[in-house]
Design a protein around this motif. Sequence first.
Motif, PDB file in Angstrom:
ATOM      1  N   LYS A   1      10.958  60.018  36.917  1.00 23.21           N
ATOM      2  CA  LYS A   1      10.137  61.035  37.583  1.00 23.21           C
ATOM      3  C   LYS A   1       8.727  60.526  37.885  1.00 23.21           C
ATOM      4  O   LYS A   1       8.312  60.496  39.046  1.00 23.21           O
ATOM      5  N   PRO A   2       7.938  60.135  36.872  1.00 24.48           N
ATOM      6  CA  PRO A   2       6.608  59.623  37.208  1.00 24.48           C
ATOM      7  C   PRO A   2       6.642  58.271  37.915  1.00 24.48           C
ATOM      8  O   PRO A   2       5.762  57.979  38.728  1.00 24.48           O
ATOM      9  N   LEU A   3       7.647  57.456  37.614  1.00 24.37           N
ATOM     10  CA  LEU A   3       7.726  56.134  38.244  1.00 24.37           C
ATOM     11  C   LEU A   3       8.013  56.224  39.739  1.00 24.37           C
ATOM     12  O   LEU A   3       7.837  55.249  40.465  1.00 24.37           O
ATOM     13  N   THR A   4       8.456  57.395  40.199  1.00 16.51           N
ATOM     14  CA  THR A   4       8.711  57.600  41.631  1.00 16.51           C
ATOM     15  C   THR A   4       7.725  58.607  42.224  1.00 16.51           C
ATOM     16  O   THR A   4       6.807  58.249  42.950  1.00 16.51           O
TER      17      THR A   4
ATOM     18  N   LEU B   1       7.597  74.840  33.320  1.00 14.64           N
ATOM     19  CA  LEU B   1       8.998  74.723  32.935  1.00 14.64           C
ATOM     20  C   LEU B   1       9.481  73.361  33.397  1.00 14.64           C
ATOM     21  O   LEU B   1       9.669  73.137  34.598  1.00 14.64           O
ATOM     22  N   TYR B   2       9.628  72.451  32.440  1.00 17.60           N
ATOM     23  CA  TYR B   2      10.058  71.086  32.785  1.00 17.60           C
ATOM     24  C   TYR B   2      11.381  71.146  33.531  1.00 17.60           C
ATOM     25  O   TYR B   2      12.348  71.738  33.053  1.00 17.60           O
ATOM     26  N   SER B   3      11.454  70.513  34.721  1.00 17.19           N
ATOM     27  CA  SER B   3      12.551  70.805  35.630  1.00 17.19           C
ATOM     28  C   SER B   3      12.990  69.594  36.446  1.00 17.19           C
ATOM     29  O   SER B   3      12.194  69.026  37.206  1.00 17.19           O
ATOM     30  N   ASP B   4      14.265  69.234  36.305  1.00 15.65           N
ATOM     31  CA  ASP B   4      14.849  68.238  37.208  1.00 15.65           C
ATOM     32  C   ASP B   4      14.808  68.736  38.648  1.00 15.65           C
ATOM     33  O   ASP B   4      14.569  67.969  39.581  1.00 15.65           O
ATOM     34  N   TYR B   5      15.059  70.027  38.824  1.00 16.00           N
ATOM     35  CA  TYR B   5      15.060  70.610  40.169  1.00 16.00           C
ATOM     36  C   TYR B   5      13.686  70.493  40.821  1.00 16.00           C
ATOM     37  O   TYR B   5      13.575  70.222  42.024  1.00 16.00           O
ATOM     38  N   SER B   6      12.643  70.709  40.048  1.00 21.81           N
ATOM     39  CA  SER B   6      11.290  70.593  40.589  1.00 21.81           C
ATOM     40  C   SER B   6      11.012  69.175  41.060  1.00 21.81           C
ATOM     41  O   SER B   6      10.423  68.952  42.126  1.00 21.81           O
TER      42      SER B   6
ATOM     43  N   GLU C   1      22.520  58.347  45.130  1.00 22.69           N
ATOM     44  CA  GLU C   1      21.432  57.846  45.967  1.00 22.69           C
ATOM     45  C   GLU C   1      20.185  57.588  45.121  1.00 22.69           C
ATOM     46  O   GLU C   1      20.116  57.971  43.956  1.00 22.69           O
ATOM     47  N   PHE C   2      19.195  56.950  45.729  1.00 24.70           N
ATOM     48  CA  PHE C   2      17.903  56.754  45.074  1.00 24.70           C
ATOM     49  C   PHE C   2      17.175  58.094  45.099  1.00 24.70           C
ATOM     50  O   PHE C   2      16.765  58.568  46.159  1.00 24.70           O
ATOM     51  N   ILE C   3      17.040  58.713  43.930  1.00 28.70           N
ATOM     52  CA  ILE C   3      16.403  60.022  43.839  1.00 28.70           C
ATOM     53  C   ILE C   3      15.381  60.012  42.714  1.00 28.70           C
ATOM     54  O   ILE C   3      15.257  59.028  41.984  1.00 28.70           O
ATOM     55  N   SER C   4      14.680  61.133  42.558  1.00 31.54           N
ATOM     56  CA  SER C   4      13.451  61.102  41.764  1.00 31.54           C
ATOM     57  C   SER C   4      13.581  61.532  40.317  1.00 31.54           C
ATOM     58  O   SER C   4      12.663  61.289  39.532  1.00 31.54           O
ATOM     59  N   HIS C   5      14.658  62.186  39.913  1.00 32.59           N
ATOM     60  CA  HIS C   5      14.659  62.716  38.553  1.00 32.59           C
ATOM     61  C   HIS C   5      15.303  61.767  37.551  1.00 32.59           C
ATOM     62  O   HIS C   5      15.105  61.920  36.344  1.00 32.59           O
TER      63      HIS C   5
END
Length: 303
Positions: free
Chosen positions: A59-62, A114-119, A184-188
């Motif tokens: 998450k932060p690395l992207t 609210l810590y969230s993969d969706y966010s 795919e290359f995604i952010s979470h």
Amino acid sequence: MKNELINLGLELLDQQHFDSLAVGVIDFKNNSFESFEIAATNVVSPKPYLYFDLASLTKPLTNSAVRLKEPGLFDEKNSLLLNHIAGLPSGGLLSKDTWREELLAYDIKLSPTLYSDYSSLRCMLEIEKKSGKKLKDLCSYYFDPEMLHWKELPDGAFSPEYGIRNKHVVSGEVHDNNCYNIGEFISHAGLFATVGGLCRSLLNWNKTIKLNDQLAEAFKSHKNEDRFILGFDHVMDPENTLAGKGATTKTFGHLGFTGTSFWIDLEQQKGSVILTNATQTYWYERSGLTHLRKTLGEAIWRI
């Protein structure tokens, strides 16, 4: 690397239900790091070779990497998404075919943390739409060759075991089911790295866009009761933090579900990297991992 830290790692790993550990200590003042790795056979390697699933360190690395280099892409709504205060649920199973539509259907509004993969995923979609570029092209400017997407692992790369999926051992592929299904290359989730690859990436990040200086500036106006800062977690209670006692309140980083973490203390100009395969046999008992993180972290800050 001091022998006492290696011996501590051996002692702590022997108490766990997982079998691999890598530790890095970064000196930002001298642009250097030291690391070691303990493989499944308890063999200590001064030249680590295991590729660990970084999980939510992604998450932060992207997303945070984009925010720091391209702040113009982050309006108020994207900043809410980055810091998990946009009102999206924490997560769930996404459809392989319609996951984008599912995420885009949520309203964005200021909400309690609210810590969230969706966010995180929605943040990625918004910055891709605003920039007209793919996330990987936006965020990978500082990546070391040994930090990369799980589908790009080099032939013959070794990875620890992370559990079972569809009756097969998860090794060399991402543990997170949404990330695995989307492919795919995604952010979470989805980045893998050796401990050296992650340490060099963090040093590259600081050298390229003054990561630590930017966070030091952000801390000046940050309210400590707000958990996330520019998409990074931070130490709120120095006496009881997973970063380990000895980290100051000017420490930022992130945790990963597979048992990974990195922390950077701005006052000490020191970084701590701890990588494990904590989901190897089961994921729900985290007390051993918590003890390992706190104990190793405290030892790292003490060095």
